[in-house]
Design an enzyme around this catalytic site. Structure first.
Site, PDB file in Angstrom:
ATOM      1  N   HIS A   1      -7.211  -2.586   5.868  1.00 13.78           N
ATOM      2  CA  HIS A   1      -6.402  -1.465   6.354  1.00 13.78           C
ATOM      3  C   HIS A   1      -7.095  -0.127   6.088  1.00 13.78           C
ATOM      4  O   HIS A   1      -6.449   0.908   5.965  1.00 13.78           O
ATOM      5  CB  HIS A   1      -5.022  -1.503   5.688  1.00 13.78           C
TER       6      HIS A   1
ATOM      7  N   HIS B   1       1.119   3.916   2.252  1.00 12.89           N
ATOM      8  CA  HIS B   1       1.494   4.650   3.456  1.00 12.89           C
ATOM      9  C   HIS B   1       2.970   5.033   3.356  1.00 12.89           C
ATOM     10  O   HIS B   1       3.797   4.271   2.825  1.00 12.89           O
ATOM     11  CB  HIS B   1       1.271   3.781   4.693  1.00 12.89           C
TER      12      HIS B   1
ATOM     13  N   HIS C   1       7.114  -5.214  11.121  1.00 10.77           N
ATOM     14  CA  HIS C   1       6.357  -3.966  11.318  1.00 10.77           C
ATOM     15  C   HIS C   1       5.965  -3.855  12.795  1.00 10.77           C
ATOM     16  O   HIS C   1       4.804  -3.695  13.147  1.00 10.77           O
ATOM     17  CB  HIS C   1       5.117  -3.955  10.416  1.00 10.77           C
TER      18      HIS C   1
ATOM     19  N   HIS D   1       0.869  -1.179   0.000  1.00  5.19           N
ATOM     20  CA  HIS D   1       0.000   0.000   0.000  1.00  5.19           C
ATOM     21  C   HIS D   1       0.898   1.219   0.000  1.00  5.19           C
ATOM     22  O   HIS D   1       2.133   1.088  -0.051  1.00  5.19           O
ATOM     23  CB  HIS D   1      -0.968  -0.015   1.192  1.00  5.19           C
TER      24      HIS D   1
ATOM     25  N   ASP E   1       5.528   5.016   5.307  1.00  8.25           N
ATOM     26  CA  ASP E   1       6.602   4.164   5.814  1.00  8.25           C
ATOM     27  C   ASP E   1       6.824   2.924   4.958  1.00  8.25           C
ATOM     28  O   ASP E   1       7.759   2.155   5.207  1.00  8.25           O
ATOM     29  CB  ASP E   1       6.333   3.754   7.264  1.00  8.25           C
ATOM     30  N   HIS E   2       5.998   2.729   3.928  1.00  6.21           N
ATOM     31  CA  HIS E   2       6.189   1.598   3.015  1.00  6.21           C
ATOM     32  C   HIS E   2       6.750   2.029   1.663  1.00  6.21           C
ATOM     33  O   HIS E   2       7.088   1.183   0.843  1.00  6.21           O
ATOM     34  CB  HIS E   2       4.862   0.858   2.815  1.00  6.21           C
TER      35      HIS E   2
ATOM     36  N   ASP F   1       0.111  -4.272   5.835  1.00  5.78           N
ATOM     37  CA  ASP F   1      -0.551  -3.748   7.028  1.00  5.78           C
ATOM     38  C   ASP F   1      -2.023  -4.142   6.987  1.00  5.78           C
ATOM     39  O   ASP F   1      -2.706  -3.907   5.983  1.00  5.78           O
ATOM     40  CB  ASP F   1      -0.440  -2.227   7.076  1.00  5.78           C
TER      41      ASP F   1
END
Length: 315
Positions: free
Chosen positions: A165, A66, A263, A64, A68-69, A188
């Protein structure tokens, strides 16, 4: 390494600062082919420190979008490009919207790409190989149990399934199948029936983990320090992640052979705190459980049942 599936943890952290963990990143090696799932901050450097050749990465699968990814995509593309004198951009797979993500990183790094070619020359940094190229797929509808094939070559099959998510969409997990071995990476997600359905019988489930009891204590401490904004964030994240206990129940229901957490939320400062992070998880799942750390390597030799373990240096 023997022929088979190999899973290396290049980033087991989450958005909250954690000095011992890079952002979300998992390397999957199928035979001699190297892929990456998610590209968090610091992950590309960890791949290099682990002795895995960045230049041989054949694709990145995003679960996805986000921050932090994806916030390590710039270095991921750069080190792969210059590490192999690549003449074509790095394929970056993702659901609807991946085109915009890749275009943004390409635009942000375009000036730097020009510097690299001008300084090192077109043989080392061929201008046609800079950046990434999006490979978009349509994820199954949220709540559906099925999966879509997103890659097939050289005996490797990669499928994507939707996870829970929300409000983030698309959000997917990935399953890798190669020569009788299988790995699922959750991305996530909160508790997900689709994850259980697609993880049936897999050798290794790489699952995100958030321990609510510890996050709630963190919220209390933030309130006491008058950090109300961050405290609200720690309340909100409880709704779209999975506790170790729930992940253990899902692994048990799916008949997973080994459960591996990544994570990690909240940041766990010491292995002495791993029991607090896991809570009752070991009582809810019959198989082995590992709390992931950057540099861990799990090897699944082809057409066997064994899972071998090693550590690769990251500092």
């Amino acid at each position: 390494m023997p022929d088979g599936l190999h899973v290396a943890l290049c980033g087991t952290g989450a958005p909250l600062p954690d000095p011992g963990r890079a952002g979300a990143c998992t390397v999957v090696i199928a035979g001699k082919h190297i892929f990456v799932v998610d590209s968090g901050e610091g992950a590309a450097k960890h791949i290099a420190l682990m002795g895995i050749p960045n230049g041989r990465i054949e694709g990145v699968f995003l679960s996805h979008f986000h921050s932090d990814h994806i916030d390590g995509l710039g270095p991921m593309m750069l080190l792969r490009w210059t590490g192999a004198e690549a003449t074509k951009p790095l394929p970056i797979y993702g659901g609807a919207g991946v085109e915009r993500i890749v275009a943004g990183f390409n635009a942000a790094y375009a000036t730097d790409d020009g510097y690299r070619t001008a300084h090192h020359g077109p043989k080392i940094a061929p201008p046609t190989g800079a950046g990434g190229v999006p490979v978009s797929f349509t994820a199954p509808p949220r709540g559906a149990l099925g999966a879509v094939e997103v890659y097939r070559a050289g005996g490797l099959r990669v499928t994507a399934f939707s996870v829970e998510h929300g409000p983030v969409e698309p959000a997917v997990g990935y399953r890798f199948d190669y020569k009788g071995r299988s790995v699922v990476i959750s991305g996530d997600t909160a508790a997900s029936k689709a994850l259980v359905a697609n993880a049936k019988g897999v050798d290794l489930l790489v699952h995100e983990g958030l321990q609510p009891a510890l996050v709630k204590r963190m919220t209390v401490a933030l309130v006491a320090r008058h950090q109300e904004g961050t405290a609200q964030i720690t309340r909100d994240i409880l709704t779209y992640h999975t506790s170790p206990e729930v992940a253990a129940q899902e692994a048990q229901a799916a008949g997973v052979k080994h459960l591996l957490f990544t994570h990690i939320l909240p940041p766990v400062p010491s292995r002495l705190a791993y029991p607090a992070f896991l809570g009752r998880a070991r009582t809810l799942y019959d198989g082995p459980i590992t709390v992931g750390e950057d540099g861990m390597l799990f090897s699944l030799p082809a057409n066997s049942r064994t899972i071998d373990f090693a550590r690769l240096a990251v500092n």
